[in-house]
Design a protein around this motif. Structure first.
Motif, PDB file in Angstrom:
ATOM      1  N   GLU A  25       2.123   9.265 -12.072  1.00 17.11           N
ATOM      2  CA  GLU A  25       1.098   9.395 -11.029  1.00 17.11           C
ATOM      3  C   GLU A  25       1.508   8.649  -9.758  1.00 17.11           C
ATOM      4  N   ARG A  28       4.204  10.680  -8.081  1.00 16.63           N
ATOM      5  CA  ARG A  28       3.602  11.836  -7.431  1.00 16.63           C
ATOM      6  C   ARG A  28       2.934  11.431  -6.122  1.00 16.63           C
ATOM      7  N   ALA A  29       2.232  10.315  -6.135  1.00 15.41           N
ATOM      8  CA  ALA A  29       1.562   9.824  -4.921  1.00 15.41           C
ATOM      9  C   ALA A  29       2.595   9.476  -3.845  1.00 15.41           C
ATOM     10  N   ARG A  30       3.720   8.841  -4.252  1.00 15.47           N
ATOM     11  CA  ARG A  30       4.780   8.516  -3.280  1.00 15.47           C
ATOM     12  C   ARG A  30       5.390   9.790  -2.699  1.00 15.47           C
ATOM     13  N   ALA A  31       5.622  10.793  -3.555  1.00 22.19           N
ATOM     14  CA  ALA A  31       6.195  12.058  -3.090  1.00 22.19           C
ATOM     15  C   ALA A  31       5.247  12.759  -2.120  1.00 22.19           C
ATOM     16  N   GLU A  32       3.955  12.754  -2.422  1.00 24.05           N
ATOM     17  CA  GLU A  32       2.972  13.371  -1.522  1.00 24.05           C
ATOM     18  C   GLU A  32       2.915  12.635  -0.192  1.00 24.05           C
ATOM     19  N   ALA A  33       2.983  11.305  -0.236  1.00 25.00           N
ATOM     20  CA  ALA A  33       2.965  10.517   1.004  1.00 25.00           C
ATOM     21  C   ALA A  33       4.205  10.816   1.840  1.00 25.00           C
ATOM     22  N   GLN A  35       5.967  13.605   1.773  1.00 31.56           N
ATOM     23  CA  GLN A  35       5.817  14.961   2.297  1.00 31.56           C
ATOM     24  C   GLN A  35       4.848  14.980   3.475  1.00 31.56           C
ATOM     25  N   ASP A  36       3.757  14.244   3.383  1.00 26.78           N
ATOM     26  CA  ASP A  36       2.805  14.160   4.493  1.00 26.78           C
ATOM     27  C   ASP A  36       3.462  13.566   5.734  1.00 26.78           C
ATOM     28  N   ASP A  39       5.759  16.188   7.166  1.00 26.86           N
ATOM     29  CA  ASP A  39       4.947  17.219   7.832  1.00 26.86           C
ATOM     30  C   ASP A  39       4.445  16.726   9.184  1.00 26.86           C
TER      31      ASP A  39
END
Length: 180
Positions: A25, A28-33, A35-36, A39
């Motif tokens: 988890e 996943r949170a680091r990867a989403e951050a 990616q954000d 972006d």
């Protein structure tokens, strides 16, 4: 009758599973951050950016990249290959200029774009609309992919044209003065 069973191993396995799930988890949170952040960075850029993988497939691009390439799916859709995108882009240039498409020239120009990316150096300038110009440059990444950067050079082209006119006018005036 009493049955005893040591559940220590089961409890330890459950704890390891919970720890692994928590780590997953967090990852996943680091990867989403990340990616954000990417972006946001791409959205804030003033030029068009396309990110390509080592397999020469488009990974991601920003809105300006899509606009410069007229949202043509063969150019802007993640997963498209560089040769397909380059060919579609050169065909679009002929369409924009309202000139019959010359397949030999499309192939030559598309090959030049692919080679530019593979080398990861140099630049190409081309019309991107009726009176607009774009500069395409490419750079290699550490992972073996590359980044395409489209820069609007319309204003520079207009200034160059004006400077040429001024130079020609000055040269003509000088020749007339020398003749008199």
């Amino acid at each position: 009758l009493t049955i005893h069973r040591d559940l220590t191993a089961v409890f330890e396995q459950e704890e390891r599973l919970k720890a692994a799930q928590a780590e997953t988890e967090r990852a996943r949170a680091r990867a989403e951050a990340a990616q954000d952040l990417l972006d946001d960075a791409l959205a804030s850029m003033t030029g068009g950016v396309g990110i390509w993988g080592p397999d020469e497939r488009l990974i991601q691009c920003n809105a300006i990249y899509r606009a410069v390439n007229h949202d043509i799916p063969e150019i802007v859709t993640p997963g498209t290959t560089l040769p397909v995108a380059a060919t579609a882009a050169m065909r679009a240039q002929y369409t924009l200029a309202n000139v019959p498409i010359r397949d030999d020239e499309v192939k030559r120009l598309a090959s030049a774009i692919v080679e530019l990316h593979r080398r990861g150096e140099g630049a190409l300038e081309f019309p991107s609309g009726p009176d607009t110009w774009t500069k395409l440059s490419a750079a290699r990444t550490k992972s073996g992919g590359f980044v395409s950067l489209f820069t609007d050079i319309t204003e520079l082209r207009h200034r160059q044209r004006e400077l040429r006119k001024e130079r020609d006018t000055a040269q003509l005036a000088r020749e007339e003065a020398e003749a008199a």
